[in-house]
Design an enzyme around this catalytic site. Structure first.
Site, PDB file in Angstrom:
ATOM      1  N   ASP A 285       0.869  -1.169   0.000  1.00  0.00           N
ATOM      2  CA  ASP A 285       0.000   0.000   0.000  1.00  0.00           C
ATOM      3  C   ASP A 285       0.915   1.232   0.000  1.00  0.00           C
ATOM      4  O   ASP A 285       2.144   1.124   0.155  1.00  0.00           O
ATOM      5  CB  ASP A 285      -0.966  -0.006   1.198  1.00  0.00           C
ATOM      6  CG  ASP A 285      -2.196   0.870   0.915  1.00  0.00           C
ATOM      7  OD1 ASP A 285      -2.150   1.699  -0.023  1.00  0.00           O
ATOM      8  OD2 ASP A 285      -3.201   0.739   1.636  1.00  0.00           O
TER       9      ASP A 285
HETATM   10  C1  BGC Z   1      -5.096   3.161   0.150  1.00  0.00           C
HETATM   11  C2  BGC Z   1      -5.240   2.135  -0.944  1.00  0.00           C
HETATM   12  C3  BGC Z   1      -5.136   2.799  -2.290  1.00  0.00           C
HETATM   13  C4  BGC Z   1      -3.814   3.524  -2.370  1.00  0.00           C
HETATM   14  C5  BGC Z   1      -3.534   4.156  -3.715  1.00  0.00           C
HETATM   15  C6  BGC Z   1      -3.895   4.055  -0.048  1.00  0.00           C
HETATM   16  O1  BGC Z   1      -3.902   5.126   0.827  1.00  0.00           O
HETATM   17  O2  BGC Z   1      -5.044   2.514   1.397  1.00  0.00           O
HETATM   18  O3  BGC Z   1      -6.445   1.442  -0.791  1.00  0.00           O
HETATM   19  O4  BGC Z   1      -5.289   1.863  -3.306  1.00  0.00           O
HETATM   20  O5  BGC Z   1      -3.795   4.524  -1.371  1.00  0.00           O
HETATM   21  O6  BGC Z   1      -4.284   5.277  -3.935  1.00  0.00           O
END
Ligand code: BGC
Length: 750
Positions: A285
């Site tokens: 993530d």
């Molecule tokens: C989130 C993810 C997301 C990623 C990319 C993160 O803050 O937890 O679910 O896909 O950002 O935007």
């Protein structure tokens, strides 16, 4: 507790289920011998730096020129958040024509519930209990996103959420493992396409794992799930998605029992790779690798980079850790180049399967034409209709009789809030293309609608509502759109109070006092605690955040052009103090037995006990609405539910029959649900677990004999000996319209 995971039989069984690829290997993502050969050929020509470049994902931002040089040098394998098709083409051109090896870029985006055409939030999608509809929605999203060059979406989110304070409950399928797994498969098939082509978008199942169990419902917080809970509750939706061919997976932010997911070799290697045979791409993530330093799980970024790679991470989203430290780590011998080769294989495999090497570019003109295509808007409207849950409808207030109704007052902060009805994660939804309930009701009931907002936004505090009440008195019926704006749910948007915020409850109360019929429509990203509002409305329709076509969908439901068929994908609580309360809790030693509540007794001095069972003195043991609940304008009756046998062997299937009758005046759909209780286990078992559901359409007055089959193997669980199996013994089965009703049917497994 440590469960031994390498059950040979299990691995054999899962291997047989997987598609076979060349050389006797199996591929969960659909790779074949030819693809594997191409991977090896590319890999053999790559320098260490180029390999590490593939493992680096960065967020687009600003000008292509700002990172063109890095692309040329092969230092970036994937970009997220670039959706301009012309820019995507330019990025691809640099990679394909100007980098040494010409490896195309994987362009990613959070396309969570639609791209331009926004569908209901995932919690609303789950409320449809209709996987085919959800698959269609994901397909629409893929067609629109891929047309602009996005070939990887960070969806579906498969985190089980039993705590509505957690803002990201909006992004998942709710509290149930079985429902979540069915939705997971549907979304994977929808994004990737049943037959891969240039509209296929790689799905990314996230967040692996346990993220929804954040303590206190505060995002990013620690979780403390036992291995048995992981295996019985949290992992199965991921496994189902892997079996459905999900090409990528994202690690989660949380630490579980002290181990941050991005460095958790047990889940990423032992379970995902070794047990399930996953050969897709694992991405972190956003900065979750770097955050392992904040967790105190590593001394510095170099340390956590080595830990993430060892755990099984292939691509780094926005830590810039792999690109900064991996080369040094290899040279010092701390990390092997073999581990890097494996990661690169997983990345190249996805790029090859998407056909990016053959066709990296998009047709810019054509890409515009597919956005908001009429068929896409139609699908979004049907889905929003199917996702709304009718929670109350006294005296058949809904649907409105358009012949009889002369004046309708539309009020509330969400009646005309185009951005907010799109919900969380709708980056590409546009308010100018969004149809609000106010606009749609004006069109459906021409000349009959008055609009007095009452509150401009949900949090507004107001003491008097004279203007709204005066307008209500002039109307035959009031429709109040209340709830929470998009910003009040989603990532990092958690709440500790789940009542209607601001003066919305006061608004409903004032409307009630006008003496007119009041219909409340709640738009929200979570199940709010609306008990105190129920007496102040005759009907209540819970629409979650319904998306681009939320207005027309709600107007169709309100007018009776469509009939509600959604069911709660999560338990609706009376009060936030009941958290966590979910239908499939384990059997306790002292189950609630209709004990008295505080309000019903006179406290006597010295009294010490009111019943000694599991409940709250002030709010009892029951939620406001159970899981799987939802009314219709028509009625449904179940009769003659039966099983074909009294006893089954573990290799049998349960064959269930029931007659479902539509007893009302409307054609409509019922979600038939089958629940099972395993009466005695090597460990305590849930009071009920959903094992099957099907949405069935019946004409008014129609009766139909339905039959379903559930393999007995579906009753398997991870027991005391750390193995997954069906334990012989006595069971109960219910066929019903929700998780709280129905008559149990006994059966045995021998
Ligand atoms: C989130 C993810 C997301 C990623 C990319 C993160 O803050 O937890 O679910 O896909 O950002 O935007």
């Amino acid at each position: 507790m440590r469960i031994t995971v390498k059950s040979t039989l299990l691995i054999l069984a899962s291997a047989l289920m997987l598609q076979s690829c060349g050389g006797g290997q199996v591929s969960t993502v659909g790779s074949d011998q030819e693809t594997e050969k191409r991977i090896e050929s590319i890999l053999s020509r790559m320098t260490l730096a180029e390999k590490i470049g593939q493992m680096n994902q960065v967020s687009a931002g600003g000008d292509v020129a700002s990172y063109a040089e890095a692309l040329r040098k092969g230092q970036i394998g994937s970009v997220l958040n670039e959706v301009d098709p012309e820019k995507v083409n330019e990025l691809q051109r640099i990679c394909v024509e100007e980098s040494r090896l010409g490896i195309p870029l994987l362009v990613a985006r959070d396309v969570i519930h639609g791209f331009h055409t926004v569908f209901p939030i995932p919690l609303g999608l789950a409320a449809t209990f209709d996987p085919a509809l959800v698959e269609q929605g994901a397909r629409v999203a893929a067609v629109e996103a891929s047309a602009q060059g996005v070939r990887w979406t960070f969806s579906p989110m498969l985190d089980i959420a039993r705590d509505p304070r957690w803002g990201r409950i909006a992004e998942g399928s709710g509290e149930d493992t079985y429902l979540d797994a069915r939705m997971a498969e549907a979304m994977v098939h929808g994004y990737q396409g049943r037959t891969p082509d240039s509209t296929s978008v790689a799905a990314c199942i996230k967040h692996f794992v346990g993220y929804g169990a954040a303590e206190g419902g505060r995002d990013y917080n620690s979780t403390f799930l036992t291995e048995r809970q992981l295996r019985n509750i949290y992992l199965p939706p991921f496994e189902a998605a892997v079996r459905a061919g999900a090409q990528t997976l994202m690690t989660s932010f949380n630490d579980n029992d002290g181990v941050p997911s991005t460095g958790n070799a047990f889940v990423l290697r032992d379970v995902l790779r070794d047990e399930w045979g996953f050969d897709g791409l694992v991405v972190t993530d956003w900065n979750s690798m770097g955050e392992m330093v904040s967790h105190g799980f590593g001394t510095d970024r170099k340390d956590v980079v080595a830990k993430a790679l060892a755990a099984g991470v292939d691509m780094d989203m926005m830590t810039f850790g792999f690109i900064s430290h991996l080369e040094d780590l290899v040279r010092s011998g701390a990390v092997s180049e073999k581990a890097i080769d494996n990661a690169v294989r997983n990345i190249l495999r996805v790029k090859l399967l998407l056909g990016l090497f053959e066709n990296p570019y998009v047709d810019v003109e054509a890409s515009r034409a597919v956005q908001y295509a009429p068929a896409h808007l139609e699908a979004a409207c049907r889905t929003a209709e199917a996702s709304a849950v009718l929670l109350k409808n006294d005296n058949g207030v809904l649907p409105l009789d358009s012949g009889e109704v002369r004046r309708i007052l539309v009020t509330g902060p969400l009646a005309d809030a185009p951005h907010d009805q799109l919900g969380t994660w709708s980056f590409d939804g546009e308010k100018d293309h969004t149809v609000t309930p106010l606009a749609a009701l004006r069109e459906r009931f021409p000349g009959k609608v008055d609009y007095v907002p009452g509150l401009r936004y949900s949090r507004e505090e107001r003491e008097r509502f004279d203007d709204v009440v005066a307008a209500a008195r002039r109307a035959d019926v009031v429709i109040a759109f209340v709830g929470e704006e998009a910003i009040l749910s989603g990532e990092a948007h958690c709440l500790s109070n789940l009542d209607l915020i601001g003066s919305q409850s006061a608004l409903l109360k004032a409307l009630r006092a006008s003496g007119k019929r009041v219909v409340a429509v709640v738009m929200a990203g979570r199940p709010l605690t609306i008990e105190r509002d129920l007496p102040n409305c005759d009907a209540l329709l819970y629409s979650f955040h319904p998306g681009t076509m939320g207005g027309p969908a709600l107007a169709r439901l309100i007018s009776g052009d469509a009939v509600p068929s959604g069911k709660t994908p999560v338990t609706f609580l009376r009060t936030v103090g009941q958290v966590p309360m979910y239908y499939n809790h384990n059997m306790t030693g002292r189950p609630y037995n209709n004990e008295r509540l505080l309000k019903d007794i006179e406290l006597e001095a010295g009294q010490t006990s009111l019943g000694n069972t599991s409940y709250y003195l002030d709010s009892g043991a029951a939620p406001l609405f159970p899981f799987g609940f939802g009314l219709s304008y028509t009625g449904f009756a179940y009769s003659g539910a039966r099983l074909d046998k009294d006893a089954y062997s573990p290799s049998d299937s349960l064959s269930i029959s029931v007659t479902l009758s539509n007893t009302g005046k409307y054609d409509g759909a019922e979600v038939v649900q089958v629940y099972v209780r395993d009466l005695v286990g090597s460990v305590t078992r849930p009071v009920k677990e959903l094992k099957y559901f099907e949405k069935v359409w019946l004409k008014a007055g129609e009766s139909r004999e339905l039959s379903f089959s559930i393999p007995v193997s579906e009753l398997a669980f991870w027991g005391l000996d750390g193995r997954k199996k069906v334990e012989a013994g006595d069971f109960l089965l219910w066929v019903a319209g929700d998780s709280a009703t129905g008559e149990p049917i006994p059966f045995k497994v021998l």
